[in-house]
Design an enzyme around this catalytic site. Structure first.
Site, mmCIF file in Angstrom:
data_model
loop_
_atom_site.group_PDB
_atom_site.id
_atom_site.type_symbol
_atom_site.label_atom_id
_atom_site.label_comp_id
_atom_site.label_asym_id
_atom_site.label_seq_id
_atom_site.Cartn_x
_atom_site.Cartn_y
_atom_site.Cartn_z
ATOM 1 N N ASP A 199 0.857 -1.214 -0.088
ATOM 2 C CA ASP A 199 -0.012 0.144 -0.191
ATOM 3 C C ASP A 199 0.682 1.117 -0.059
ATOM 4 O O ASP A 199 1.875 1.297 0.815
ATOM 5 C CB ASP A 199 -0.866 0.005 1.283
ATOM 6 N N GLU A 263 1.896 -0.311 -5.146
ATOM 7 C CA GLU A 263 0.791 0.714 -5.248
ATOM 8 C C GLU A 263 1.580 2.055 -5.242
ATOM 9 O O GLU A 263 1.919 2.519 -4.422
ATOM 10 C CB GLU A 263 -0.286 0.908 -4.193
HETATM 11 C C1 NOJ Z 1 -4.153 3.463 -0.470
HETATM 12 C C2 NOJ Z 1 -5.564 2.648 -0.208
HETATM 13 O O1 NOJ Z 1 -5.723 2.113 -1.574
HETATM 14 C C3 NOJ Z 1 -6.413 3.435 0.261
HETATM 15 O O2 NOJ Z 1 -7.785 2.701 0.187
HETATM 16 C C4 NOJ Z 1 -6.104 3.941 1.435
HETATM 17 O O3 NOJ Z 1 -7.105 4.757 2.009
HETATM 18 C C5 NOJ Z 1 -4.615 4.592 1.632
HETATM 19 N N1 NOJ Z 1 -3.522 4.005 0.530
HETATM 20 C C6 NOJ Z 1 -4.062 4.704 2.860
HETATM 21 O O4 NOJ Z 1 -3.650 3.617 3.146
#
Ligand code: NOJ
Length: 521
Positions: A199, A263
């Site tokens: 993430d 991500e």
């Molecule tokens: C990216 C995630 O996909 C999202 O849902 C989240 O709010 C943020 N990162 C913070 O972790």
């Protein structure tokens, strides 16, 4: 030999809304296990499950209070082990979400860190003195609105949070933090997970000198307030590469080709760095560019060519149409083009990731203000940033709450979703589910579509076309997608294999909103 994930299709499960098994209105691990048949029937290869860890739910699981356990709402570690075993038994791999950048503010590490300036864990988070005026140390903004700094009155310093104040950023420059977070990977790898989606990895480091972010001249009213500033000092800092390489060394220490997906919302040239030097970084830095590129044949053809050309030698591509953070593809493009988009996603070169409900053609569900749950919408209302509309429960059958729960769902089942339930679509050859199954099965039968090279990517008016070639026998498959609502001419003779319209029309024409895969003579 290609790695398993090169030929695979990944499916994102957002567990709160997938399937509830105990009537509390929240999806859970046993619910996922109950729906493995749906996933197997669909023909995917791996599931990525968004966070299942204990969480106070300020950001619906992306605020982790214990990285090595399961939140009671989702079940237990034993339920998790049972799910992994059941998934593996039916040939599905399991990926977890690894929330590396921050923890919940209720995490014991943060409780210790904020307890005093002398606590050994103080430096596990990012603490700074107030600025000269007593306010935040600099102008950095939270992704979810407001300053990225929150004052902790007890110790008189500010802590940094790229997201909510309830999500303090870990200090990845501290080797003890790195060690502890790498141990989290080992904990789940030891339990048999097949990899992770990491993430918010582009947020892992910030400028040590705390220089302000510059204004973004492209910001316009109506856009997220955080976008007023470019994030030059808070994103994509050089040190992130060694942290990713360290994650990769850990996962490579395990047998079975464990997969790391990153991500990172970055322009193509920057994204490529996340494959790492000598490809020792992420196997797949998520490619979100289909979500943000205008839906025209010329723009998408240009994107595919640019992305393919930018890939480092030996790097494997990947594509995404949607996830739990972005408006659903059926809402962005409309129903007919969502079918064309499905064909695009599943015939481009690279590993596709589907988001739950895409295979049912679900659109966003309007959420009235009194039912809003997403903190982003609560903090920055009315700009359409809220993510509840894409996180509503999956409709499974003709039953109360569409079979999602026997209780009251935590977000409403969309009224428009009810007739689209999976059981009805399973018997309807015109349905989106049939199309997804047909595409996935064609992709499995035709290595050209999964592993073959892509060539001749071009736009001819509204038609996007490209050719995929079978690496073994050289058979060539033409993919022709009509992104417009008028009939188009189609040249090049061959045998049609699949149409988004189900049946085949005139072999020399593409109908409005039609996508075709044709085996060339
Ligand atoms: C990216 C995630 O996909 C999202 O849902 C989240 O709010 C943020 N990162 C913070 O972790």
């Amino acid at each position: 030999m290609p790695a398993w994930w090169q030929g695979a299709v990944i499916y994102q499960v957002w567990p709160r809304s997938f399937q509830d098994s105990d009537g509390d209105g929240v999806g859970d691990l046993r619910g996922i296990a109950r729906r493995l048949d749906h996933l197997r029937g669909l023909g995917i290869d791996a599931i990525w499950i968004s966070p299942i860890y204990p969480s106070p739910l300020a950001d619906f699981g992306y605020d982790v209070a214990d990285h090595c356990d399961v939140d009671p709402a989702f079940g237990t570690l034993a339920d998790f082990d049972a799910l992994v075993a059941a998934a593996h038994d039916c040939g599905l791999r399991v990926l977890l979400d690894y929330v590396a950048n921050h923890t919940a503010d209720t995490h014991p590490w943060f409780a210790a860190s904020r307890a005093s300036r002398d606590d050994p864990r103080r430096d596990w988070y990012i603490w700074r003195d107030p600025g000269p005026d007593g306010g935040p140390p600099n102008n950095w903004a939270s992704e979810f609105g407001g300053s990225a700094w929150t004052l902790d009155p007890a110790t008189g310093q500010y802590f940094y949070h790229a997201y909510l104040p309830q999500q303090p950023d870990l200090n990845w420059r501290n080797p003890a933090v790195q060690d502890a977070m790498l141990d989290v990977l080992r904990f789940w790898l030891d339990r048999g997970v097949d990899g992770f989606r990491v993430d918010a990895v582009h947020h892992l480091f910030e400028d040590l000198e705390l220089r302000d972010n510059p204004p973004d001249p492209d910001w316009r009213p109506g856009m997220s307030p955080a976008r007023r500033l470019r994030r030059d000092r808070t994103m994509d800092q050089p040190e992130v590469q060694s942290a990713i390489a360290a994650m990769r060394r850990v996962s490579d220490g395990y047998p079975g080709q464990r997969l790391l997906i990153g991500e990172a919302w970055l322009p193509i040239d920057r994204l490529m760095a996340y494959y790492g030097v000598d490809l020792a970084g992420f196997h797949l830095p998520f490619n979100f560019h289909l979500i943000t590129t205008p839906w025209t044949a010329a723009a998408v053809a240009g994107l595919v060519r640019r992305y393919e050309a930018a890939l480092p030698q030996g790097a494997w591509p990947n594509w995404v149409l949607g996830n739990h953070d972005r408006s659903r593809v059926a809402s962005r493009l409309g129903g007919p083009q969502a079918r064309v988009a499905a064909m695009l996603l599943l015939t481009l070169r690279g590993t596709p990731t589907l988001y739950q409900g895409e295979e049912l053609g679900l659109a966003d569900v309007p959420i009235p203000p009194e039912l809003v749950r997403d903190p982003w919408e609560q903090r920055v209302p009315g700009l359409g940033l809220g993510r509840d509309p894409v996180r509503t429960p999956i409709p499974w059958e003709d039953a109360p709450q569409s079979g999602f729960t026997s209780g009251t769902p935590w977000l409403p089942v969309g009224a428009d979703h009810r007739p689209l339930h999976a059981a009805a679509q399973a018997h309807d050859p015109d349905s989106m589910l049939w199309l997804y199954r047909a595409l996935l099965s064609l992709r499995r039968r035709e290595p050209a579509l999964s592993l073959g090279p892509i060539a001749a990517v071009e736009a001819l008016g509204d038609v996007l076309r490209y050719i995929r070639t079978d690496p073994a026998d050289g058979r060539r498959l033409l993919v022709a997608l009509n992104l417009g609502d008028a009939e188009q001419a189609l040249d090049g003779g061959g045998t049609p294999l699949l149409s988004t319209h189900g049946d085949f029309g005139n072999p020399r024409r593409l109908r409005p909103h039609e996508g075709l895969v044709i085996e060339l003579d």
